[in-house]
Scaffold this motif. Sequence first.
Motif, PDB file in Angstrom:
ATOM      1  N   LEU A 114       0.743  -1.285   0.011  1.00  0.00           N
ATOM      2  CA  LEU A 114      -0.051   0.126  -0.010  1.00  0.00           C
ATOM      3  C   LEU A 114       0.862   1.269  -0.155  1.00  0.00           C
ATOM      4  N   SER A 115       1.887   1.400   0.669  1.00  0.00           N
ATOM      5  CA  SER A 115       3.015   2.331   0.719  1.00  0.00           C
ATOM      6  C   SER A 115       3.311   2.848  -0.919  1.00  0.00           C
ATOM      7  N   ASP A 116       3.724   1.909  -1.350  1.00  0.00           N
ATOM      8  CA  ASP A 116       4.113   1.856  -2.723  1.00  0.00           C
ATOM      9  C   ASP A 116       3.148   2.759  -3.599  1.00  0.00           C
ATOM     10  N   GLN A 117       1.636   2.204  -3.448  1.00  0.00           N
ATOM     11  CA  GLN A 117       0.558   2.479  -4.030  1.00  0.00           C
ATOM     12  C   GLN A 117       0.101   4.048  -3.861  1.00  0.00           C
ATOM     13  N   MET A 118       0.358   4.143  -2.497  1.00  0.00           N
ATOM     14  CA  MET A 118       0.082   5.673  -1.966  1.00  0.00           C
ATOM     15  C   MET A 118       1.215   6.675  -2.794  1.00  0.00           C
ATOM     16  N   SER A 119       2.548   6.309  -2.924  1.00  0.00           N
ATOM     17  CA  SER A 119       3.426   7.235  -3.448  1.00  0.00           C
ATOM     18  C   SER A 119       3.068   7.267  -4.922  1.00  0.00           C
ATOM     19  N   GLY A 120       2.494   6.494  -5.603  1.00  0.00           N
ATOM     20  CA  GLY A 120       1.848   6.806  -6.574  1.00  0.00           C
ATOM     21  C   GLY A 120       1.032   8.060  -6.902  1.00  0.00           C
ATOM     22  N   LEU A 121       0.288   8.260  -5.761  1.00  0.00           N
ATOM     23  CA  LEU A 121      -0.685   9.381  -5.856  1.00  0.00           C
ATOM     24  C   LEU A 121      -0.082  10.726  -5.825  1.00  0.00           C
ATOM     25  N   VAL A 122       1.194  10.641  -5.443  1.00  0.00           N
ATOM     26  CA  VAL A 122       1.959  12.129  -5.321  1.00  0.00           C
ATOM     27  C   VAL A 122       3.204  12.228  -6.425  1.00  0.00           C
ATOM     28  N   GLY A 123       3.358  11.222  -7.258  1.00  0.00           N
ATOM     29  CA  GLY A 123       4.455  11.165  -8.206  1.00  0.00           C
ATOM     30  C   GLY A 123       5.344   9.961  -8.406  1.00  0.00           C
ATOM     31  N   GLY A 124       5.196   9.081  -7.499  1.00  0.00           N
ATOM     32  CA  GLY A 124       5.869   7.867  -7.611  1.00  0.00           C
ATOM     33  C   GLY A 124       6.867   7.816  -6.460  1.00  0.00           C
ATOM     34  N   LEU A 125       7.764   6.671  -6.535  1.00  0.00           N
ATOM     35  CA  LEU A 125       8.504   6.420  -5.393  1.00  0.00           C
ATOM     36  C   LEU A 125       9.896   7.485  -5.164  1.00  0.00           C
ATOM     37  N   GLY A 126      10.083   8.258  -6.136  1.00  0.00           N
ATOM     38  CA  GLY A 126      10.866   9.316  -5.805  1.00  0.00           C
ATOM     39  C   GLY A 126      10.878  10.289  -5.004  1.00  0.00           C
ATOM     40  N   MET A 127       9.290  10.139  -4.588  1.00  0.00           N
ATOM     41  CA  MET A 127       8.821  11.178  -3.575  1.00  0.00           C
ATOM     42  C   MET A 127       8.452  10.653  -2.231  1.00  0.00           C
ATOM     43  N   ALA A 128       8.895   9.674  -2.058  1.00  0.00           N
ATOM     44  CA  ALA A 128       8.545   8.680  -0.779  1.00  0.00           C
ATOM     45  C   ALA A 128       9.638   8.201   0.200  1.00  0.00           C
ATOM     46  N   PRO A 129       9.696   9.077   1.451  1.00  0.00           N
ATOM     47  CA  PRO A 129      10.533   8.718   2.468  1.00  0.00           C
ATOM     48  C   PRO A 129      10.029   7.577   3.369  1.00  0.00           C
ATOM     49  N   GLY A 130      11.199   7.085   4.107  1.00  0.00           N
ATOM     50  CA  GLY A 130      10.637   6.216   5.158  1.00  0.00           C
ATOM     51  C   GLY A 130      11.465   6.240   6.293  1.00  0.00           C
ATOM     52  N   ALA A 131      10.760   5.923   7.616  1.00  0.00           N
ATOM     53  CA  ALA A 131      11.764   5.860   8.831  1.00  0.00           C
ATOM     54  C   ALA A 131      11.195   4.669   9.496  1.00  0.00           C
ATOM     55  N   ASN A 132      12.439   3.955   9.771  1.00  0.00           N
ATOM     56  CA  ASN A 132      12.153   2.569  10.765  1.00  0.00           C
ATOM     57  C   ASN A 132      12.459   3.060  12.126  1.00  0.00           C
ATOM     58  N   ILE A 133      11.623   2.874  12.875  1.00  0.00           N
ATOM     59  CA  ILE A 133      11.573   3.273  14.216  1.00  0.00           C
ATOM     60  C   ILE A 133      11.630   2.230  15.325  1.00  0.00           C
ATOM     61  N   GLY A 134      12.440   2.190  16.202  1.00  0.00           N
ATOM     62  CA  GLY A 134      12.379   1.196  17.479  1.00  0.00           C
ATOM     63  C   GLY A 134      12.624   1.987  18.692  1.00  0.00           C
ATOM     64  N   GLU A 135      12.865   1.251  19.839  1.00  0.00           N
ATOM     65  CA  GLU A 135      12.899   1.902  21.145  1.00  0.00           C
ATOM     66  C   GLU A 135      14.382   2.339  21.327  1.00  0.00           C
ATOM     67  N   LYS A 136      15.301   2.060  20.655  1.00  0.00           N
ATOM     68  CA  LYS A 136      16.750   2.166  21.034  1.00  0.00           C
ATOM     69  C   LYS A 136      17.472   2.555  19.822  1.00  0.00           C
ATOM     70  N   ALA A 137      16.861   2.567  18.537  1.00  0.00           N
ATOM     71  CA  ALA A 137      17.443   2.914  17.305  1.00  0.00           C
ATOM     72  C   ALA A 137      16.479   3.545  16.196  1.00  0.00           C
ATOM     73  N   ALA A 138      16.772   4.125  15.288  1.00  0.00           N
ATOM     74  CA  ALA A 138      16.075   4.551  14.174  1.00  0.00           C
ATOM     75  C   ALA A 138      16.918   4.814  12.960  1.00  0.00           C
ATOM     76  N   ILE A 139      16.506   4.141  11.733  1.00  0.00           N
ATOM     77  CA  ILE A 139      17.122   4.282  10.361  1.00  0.00           C
ATOM     78  C   ILE A 139      16.180   4.899   9.414  1.00  0.00           C
ATOM     79  N   PHE A 140      16.583   5.734   8.944  1.00  0.00           N
ATOM     80  CA  PHE A 140      15.892   6.632   7.742  1.00  0.00           C
ATOM     81  C   PHE A 140      16.668   6.431   6.460  1.00  0.00           C
ATOM     82  N   GLU A 141      15.453   6.285   5.420  1.00  0.00           N
ATOM     83  CA  GLU A 141      15.811   6.078   4.086  1.00  0.00           C
ATOM     84  C   GLU A 141      14.867   6.513   3.071  1.00  0.00           C
ATOM     85  N   ALA A 142      15.090   6.407   1.733  1.00  0.00           N
ATOM     86  CA  ALA A 142      14.187   6.418   0.514  1.00  0.00           C
ATOM     87  C   ALA A 142      13.508   5.070   0.367  1.00  0.00           C
TER      88      ALA A 142
END
Length: 347
Positions: free
Chosen positions: A242-270
């Motif tokens: 669904l997140s890939d589909q949602m990115s298509g609403l605004v122009g594609g994956l080139g507009m889609a950031p992501g954050a992976n969040i835990g209690e002790k670390a966080a990793i940010f990515e396209a």
Amino acid sequence: MVFANIENKIPATLIPGDGIGPEIMDAVVRILDVLGAPFAWDVQQGGLAGIKSAGDPLPGALIDSIRRTQLALKGPLTTPVGGGFRSVNVRLREEFHLYANLRPVRTMIPGQRYDDIDLVLIRENLEGLYVAFEHYIEVGDDPHAVAISSGVNTRAGAKRIIRYAFEYALSHGRKKVTVVHKANVLKALTGIFLEVGREMAKEYEGRVVMDDRIVDACAMQLVMNPWQFDVIVTTNLFGDILSDQMSGLVGGLGMAPGANIGEKAAIFEAVHGSAPDIAGKGIANPLALLLATCLMLKHVDRADLAARLQTAVDQTLKVDGVRTGDIGGKASTNDFAAAIIKRLANG
């Protein structure tokens, strides 16, 4: 190289990645330098570069760095197709217990098929079918005659991610959380997710509205009327799709950031991959990775810098009309970065 012990700097791991990763990461770091972002980078290699240097797409040095910094900005990493290595992204999420995957999408270029899109998808990151508990059963002389994959969702995991979604809605002025499932068929595996969502909604009654959708209906309604949604929370595999589909609403994956969040670390990515077909051509769009740094800045309580950066991006796209080819422009990666740097310098 570690740039630690610099006054007021926040140690963070920087992973350039594969394919277009080094190109877009270079552009993003140059922009962050002009912005005055507070990160002291420890540069580590992963993916194909990790295999070349250490025989593993997720080398021990990279893991140790994130364990020290508890914060990372990651370019797209390639997991070789076939046997031998599990998904690098899945391994990172499991290693650091990054249970929440945050994927916002927002209209930044007016006049597209959909205007005024402002949605957030929150994806459970550690359970479900996506964790790939798989095996084959041999029949006769065919060792791969039957393929079996097991999905596991826990009540504890569902509570953790759904509470995260409700708390995110409250802290960001959102009004509704939609729980997405397939409980009409996968009555146990995703039924537990829906059950927890309905239970938890009672805690937030009067503050945040909760409703639910079957995943296929949600996919259709995101195309027909995306404005009915606000925050979507769902299981691992459904969230990925669904997140890939949602990115298509605004122009594609080139507009889609992501954050992976835990209690002790966080990793940010396209959200997008390494796009090896365009690597080295200087045409890759760094916007998704740049928007991920906005999430990263907010995570370290520098919402002021995130707002400055977002404003510069919006002005570059809307006022200056500087855009890369995937979003209707002709700018190179460096042209796009230079335009944002100019906006920041003049701002």
